[in-house]
Design an enzyme around this catalytic site. Sequence first.
Site, short mmCIF file in Angstrom:
data_model
loop_
_atom_site.label_atom_id
_atom_site.label_comp_id
_atom_site.label_asym_id
_atom_site.label_seq_id
_atom_site.Cartn_x
_atom_site.Cartn_y
_atom_site.Cartn_z
CE1 TYR A 144 -3.63 -4.39 -8.44
CE2 TYR A 144 -3.26 -2.35 -7.24
CZ TYR A 144 -3.15 -3.73 -7.33
OH TYR A 144 -2.53 -4.43 -6.32
CG ASP A 239 -10.22 2.13 -6.44
OD1 ASP A 239 -9.79 2.89 -5.56
OD2 ASP A 239 -9.67 1.05 -6.75
CE LYS A 267 -1.71 3.48 -4.14
NZ LYS A 267 -2.56 2.84 -5.14
C1 PLP Z 1 -3.01 1.31 -5.05
C2 PLP Z 1 -4.43 1.10 -5.45
C3 PLP Z 1 -5.25 0.17 -4.81
C4 PLP Z 1 -4.72 -0.79 -3.79
O1 PLP Z 1 -4.26 -0.16 -2.64
P1 PLP Z 1 -3.21 -0.93 -1.69
O2 PLP Z 1 -3.07 -0.01 -0.53
O3 PLP Z 1 -1.98 -1.10 -2.50
O4 PLP Z 1 -3.83 -2.22 -1.31
C5 PLP Z 1 -6.58 0.11 -5.16
N1 PLP Z 1 -7.09 0.92 -6.10
C6 PLP Z 1 -6.33 1.83 -6.75
C7 PLP Z 1 -6.97 2.71 -7.77
C8 PLP Z 1 -4.98 1.92 -6.46
O5 PLP Z 1 -4.23 2.80 -7.14
#
Ligand code: PLP
Length: 430
Positions: A144, A239, A267
């Site tokens: 994701y 990511d 985060k």
């Molecule tokens: C949560 C998440 C995102 C998206 O971040 P948001 O602040 O919710 O837009 C992207 N990549 C990873 C791996 C994530 O866990």
Amino acid sequence: MEISKSKKLFSHAQNFIPGGVNSPVRAFRAVGGEPLFIKKAEGAYLFDEDGNEFIELINSWGPMILGHNHPKIKAAVLEAMETGTSFGAPSAKEVDIAELIVSMVPSVEKVRMVNSGTEATMSAIRVARGYTGRDKFIKLEGHYHGHGDSFLIAAGSGAMTMGDPDSPGVTKGTAKDTLVAPYNDLEAVEKLVAANKGEIAALILEPVPGNMGLCLPKEGYLKGLREICTREGMVLIFDEVMTGFRLAKGGAQELYGVIPDMTTLGKIIGGGMPVGAYGGKKEIMDFVSPAGPVYQAGTLSGNPIAMAAGLAMLTHLNEHPEEYARLNHIGELISEGILNINKELGLNYTVNRLGSMCSMFFTDHEVYDFETAKTSDTGLFGKYFQAMLKRGVYLAPSQFESLFLSTALTDEIIEKILDAHRESMKEIHK
Ligand SMILES: *Cc1c(COP(=O)(O)O)cnc(C)c1O
């Protein structure tokens, strides 16, 4: 457990907010029942509108790595509030946090702040395309990267839980430039590369994916991807929105010693405020406007309150590397405890853990990619979730998520979690 106030709020919310929530997984659709409305959070605990308290194992999906309302972050936010909430012009803390991120994350030589993980990944792909002059990119199944159009293909947790991996509204034109390979399969990436020679700008992945439940990279996998990207002139993007500042000060790249060309962060980086960032090699990041031609902007990017919270968080983690040993110890106590209790009850479920991230899958199959994660019994997970909630433990409301542990979990609280686990497992296996 009395939840009349939450029930009332949820029913009212549905009149004004789609599905009653501002992010889909909060709605508890995957586990049944209705979401709790949270009134406050402190340390290792959440408190709902009805006055129930819960031990927190999600921590706002990662950011609250030091527990809720940590005194250092609270003090930094309150201090920043005294001097205004937004300037729309540069401020000193933006330089401080950029310098700190560059010193902590091995691949990052320059960094741009944004307001969410979604913005970070969308921007990183645009920059990689601008830098290479190529259109396509590879993402991995079950990973994701936020809700940008080109990522909503085989996108893990939220999308997977909703049973709707390809969202309407994402055009075929957009989707055709996103190539998808399974995780932990170098051969599959080689095949995509061979079939799209010289056309692939980037490969983006969660180096340690948490969005299909926690999976670990096989020996040599990340290094293999690094070699392919170097050979093919593709930008390797880690990511690390989940894993950054969590698995180690410098994230999964530090832990595995594999350095990508670009990294996306989110985060933890905002200490609970809406912050994301993307960074990487100077020669790539200098393609970003106004240094270079790739446009990317944000009215509230580098917001002074958000920067103050993030800076307090990252400074603490940077100055207290012992927090990582403690997080690992907490993760070990919980995962070993769960495995021992399961064994005692004659149950054999797969538990994946790395540091303070951990998933129990309701399957006896080894879980290392999207297909193997799907062997889990999600109905049984739903029952487990409810049984734990009833006993005051708040898990992510989906089988396909990781736990995010915080330093606020004391040995005594961990005992309570394990007691709840034992009782819940007994209840659902009657
Ligand atoms: C949560 C998440 C995102 C998206 O971040 P948001 O602040 O919710 O837009 C992207 N990549 C990873 C791996 C994530 O866990």
